[in-house]
Design an enzyme around this catalytic site. Sequence first.
Site, PDB file in Angstrom:
ATOM      1  N   GLU A  76      40.522 -45.426  28.073  1.00 26.37           N
ATOM      2  CA  GLU A  76      39.682 -45.591  29.272  1.00 26.37           C
ATOM      3  C   GLU A  76      40.455 -46.084  30.495  1.00 26.37           C
ATOM      4  O   GLU A  76      40.090 -47.059  31.149  1.00 26.37           O
ATOM      5  CB  GLU A  76      38.499 -46.524  28.925  1.00 26.37           C
ATOM      6  CG  GLU A  76      37.679 -45.995  27.762  1.00 26.37           C
ATOM      7  CD  GLU A  76      36.512 -46.872  27.354  1.00 26.37           C
ATOM      8  OE1 GLU A  76      36.243 -47.873  28.025  1.00 26.37           O
ATOM      9  OE2 GLU A  76      35.872 -46.560  26.334  1.00 26.37           O
TER      10      GLU A  76
ATOM     11  N   GLU B  53      34.677 -39.936  19.438  1.00 26.88           N
ATOM     12  CA  GLU B  53      33.606 -40.934  19.269  1.00 26.88           C
ATOM     13  C   GLU B  53      32.225 -40.312  19.509  1.00 26.88           C
ATOM     14  O   GLU B  53      31.356 -40.902  20.097  1.00 26.88           O
ATOM     15  CB  GLU B  53      33.809 -42.102  20.242  1.00 26.88           C
ATOM     16  CG  GLU B  53      35.178 -42.756  20.190  1.00 26.88           C
ATOM     17  CD  GLU B  53      35.343 -43.899  21.167  1.00 26.88           C
ATOM     18  OE1 GLU B  53      34.332 -44.401  21.683  1.00 26.88           O
ATOM     19  OE2 GLU B  53      36.500 -44.291  21.435  1.00 26.88           O
TER      20      GLU B  53
HETATM   21  O1  G3I Z   1      30.201 -58.312  13.402  1.00 27.45           O
HETATM   22  C1  G3I Z   1      31.174 -59.169  13.925  1.00 27.45           C
HETATM   23  C2  G3I Z   1      30.957 -60.591  13.495  1.00 27.45           C
HETATM   24  O2  G3I Z   1      31.077 -60.670  12.067  1.00 27.45           O
HETATM   25  C3  G3I Z   1      31.999 -61.457  14.138  1.00 27.45           C
HETATM   26  O3  G3I Z   1      31.811 -62.797  13.786  1.00 27.45           O
HETATM   27  C4  G3I Z   1      31.932 -61.295  15.642  1.00 27.45           C
HETATM   28  C5  G3I Z   1      33.065 -62.094  16.278  1.00 27.45           C
HETATM   29  O4  G3I Z   1      33.195 -61.670  17.601  1.00 27.45           O
HETATM   30  O5  G3I Z   1      32.127 -59.910  16.011  1.00 27.45           O
HETATM   31  C6  G3I Z   1      31.200 -59.045  15.429  1.00 27.45           C
HETATM   32  O6  G3I Z   1      31.704 -57.773  15.686  1.00 27.45           O
HETATM   33  C7  G3I Z   1      31.345 -57.152  16.897  1.00 27.45           C
HETATM   34  C8  G3I Z   1      31.444 -55.662  16.533  1.00 27.45           C
HETATM   35  O7  G3I Z   1      31.274 -54.857  17.691  1.00 27.45           O
HETATM   36  C9  G3I Z   1      30.451 -55.282  15.459  1.00 27.45           C
HETATM   37  O8  G3I Z   1      29.169 -55.348  15.983  1.00 27.45           O
HETATM   38  C10 G3I Z   1      32.350 -57.492  17.990  1.00 27.45           C
HETATM   39  O9  G3I Z   1      32.143 -58.820  18.422  1.00 27.45           O
HETATM   40  C11 G3I Z   1      32.151 -56.554  19.170  1.00 27.45           C
HETATM   41  O10 G3I Z   1      33.173 -56.768  20.156  1.00 27.45           O
HETATM   42  C12 G3I Z   1      32.269 -55.104  18.685  1.00 27.45           C
HETATM   43  O11 G3I Z   1      31.993 -54.232  19.767  1.00 27.45           O
HETATM   44  C13 G3I Z   1      32.610 -52.934  19.651  1.00 27.45           C
HETATM   45  C14 G3I Z   1      33.139 -52.553  21.041  1.00 27.45           C
HETATM   46  O12 G3I Z   1      33.702 -51.233  21.018  1.00 27.45           O
HETATM   47  C15 G3I Z   1      34.220 -53.530  21.484  1.00 27.45           C
HETATM   48  O13 G3I Z   1      35.267 -53.517  20.549  1.00 27.45           O
HETATM   49  C16 G3I Z   1      31.565 -51.917  19.189  1.00 27.45           C
HETATM   50  O14 G3I Z   1      31.189 -52.181  17.853  1.00 27.45           O
HETATM   51  C17 G3I Z   1      32.161 -50.515  19.272  1.00 27.45           C
HETATM   52  O15 G3I Z   1      31.168 -49.530  18.980  1.00 27.45           O
HETATM   53  C18 G3I Z   1      32.717 -50.239  20.682  1.00 27.45           C
HETATM   54  O16 G3I Z   1      33.349 -48.993  20.621  1.00 27.45           O
HETATM   55  C19 G3I Z   1      33.843 -48.503  21.885  1.00 27.45           C
HETATM   56  C20 G3I Z   1      35.186 -47.841  21.647  1.00 27.45           C
HETATM   57  O17 G3I Z   1      36.086 -48.783  21.077  1.00 27.45           O
HETATM   58  C21 G3I Z   1      35.728 -47.262  22.939  1.00 27.45           C
HETATM   59  N1  G3I Z   1      34.768 -46.315  23.522  1.00 27.45           N
HETATM   60  C22 G3I Z   1      33.439 -46.895  23.766  1.00 27.45           C
HETATM   61  C23 G3I Z   1      32.877 -47.445  22.451  1.00 27.45           C
HETATM   62  C24 G3I Z   1      31.476 -47.992  22.661  1.00 27.45           C
HETATM   63  O18 G3I Z   1      31.517 -49.091  23.528  1.00 27.45           O
END
Ligand code: G3I
Length: 373
Positions: free
Chosen positions: A175, A282
């Site tokens: 991005e 994705e």
């Molecule tokens: O579930 C954990 C929890 O166990 C833990 O204690 C906590 C600590 O921060 O994190 C939790 O995980 C979260 C995870 O999603 C699962 O829900 C993370 O905080 C959170 O940052 C993470 O967000 C992800 C996001 O990227 C940032 O990394 C999303 O799942 C994921 O779908 C999203 O994916 C992005 C791609 O990488 C890039 N393109 C866009 C896409 C959607 O935003």
Amino acid sequence: MSDPHRRGLLAAGGALMLAGCGRQAQASGAQASGEAYDPAPSAAPRSGPVPALCELAGFPIGTCMSTGLTEDPDWSALAVRQCSQVTAEWEMKMESILKDDGGFDFSRADGIAAYARERGLRLFGHTLVWYAQNPQALQRIDGNRAAFDNAVRNYILAVVGRYRGQAVGWDVVNEAVAEHGEGLRDCIYSRNLGQEDYMLLAFRYAREADPGAVLLINDYDLEKTPAKRAIFLKLVERLLKRGAPIGGIGTQSHFDIHLQPGAARTAMRELAGLGLQIHVSEADISLRGDRMDLRPRADKLKVQAARYRELMGAFLELPAHQRFAFTTWGLRDKDSWLRRPPNAGDGTDAPLPFDDQGRPKPAFWALADALKG
Ligand code: G3I
């Protein structure tokens, strides 16, 4: 740690599995001729055996995953049946690996890698340098170019080096183009290392860490926003001219049912123009969007299926050597990021090929039909 030879075996194994997965699908007549192709697939549930997409495809079929999902036997069975590749949804990013003190915690990332290795699934690395990841360890040295460069290089060498021989490729830069295509993003990396120099450095460090991995640059809205796609392609051309070892382009393909029919195919053709490998990295197709849509849900699911079919059809029109992989950002609707805060909305979105119970939706059958040609 595996060596490149092992990756060869794994890839061969993967290829054997892919070969065992099935024949090379050819685009259907309509798609091959290039005319607008927008069937309204039946929303009626289909009877009979549910085919495996990875057996129909002559290229890797992927999904994102998290270690939490591996504890769900239903998810695991579906993923291993349908897919030949996995991407860590968040656990191979800085937010999971780079500790505040600058140290590394590979525990979650290793869990993903072990899951993939134990099931013969290709592992795709996501992502190394992303403006949205602003960890404390980098914020602390923000403004100190030498220290910042050293920290980024050490991070990339450590992460890519750790999965060398297993990870088939990496989203090295994610991005980099501004939200609506009005130029390139300013971020902690561009401020410290230079607007495009940070990308060149990231690719060089990744290549230094793994001479065999395919290195990609990944972005979103490349179907929906032609201006962003144009800026993105010009950026890739400039980086290639400067010697960046870019082997592929990731088009995230997060879009919704209001995407103009034909837009996905147009985008795919333009993105393929540089001759690089293409990763639909994705894909998910939201039933929501930026407008009121009062159509019945069944009609929305049909439109979603038509968009998935167009996207897969466009991918199938690529020359085989440019088909890196086709990855959806999840398999079951309930596992989607679009069903979790802050993106959950009313909690009813259904952007993926399988419903909450893991049953195939019209979107799944559209993908399968496209692969069957
Ligand atoms: O579930 C954990 C929890 O166990 C833990 O204690 C906590 C600590 O921060 O994190 C939790 O995980 C979260 C995870 O999603 C699962 O829900 C993370 O905080 C959170 O940052 C993470 O967000 C992800 C996001 O990227 C940032 O990394 C999303 O799942 C994921 O779908 C999203 O994916 C992005 C791609 O990488 C890039 N393109 C866009 C896409 C959607 O935003």
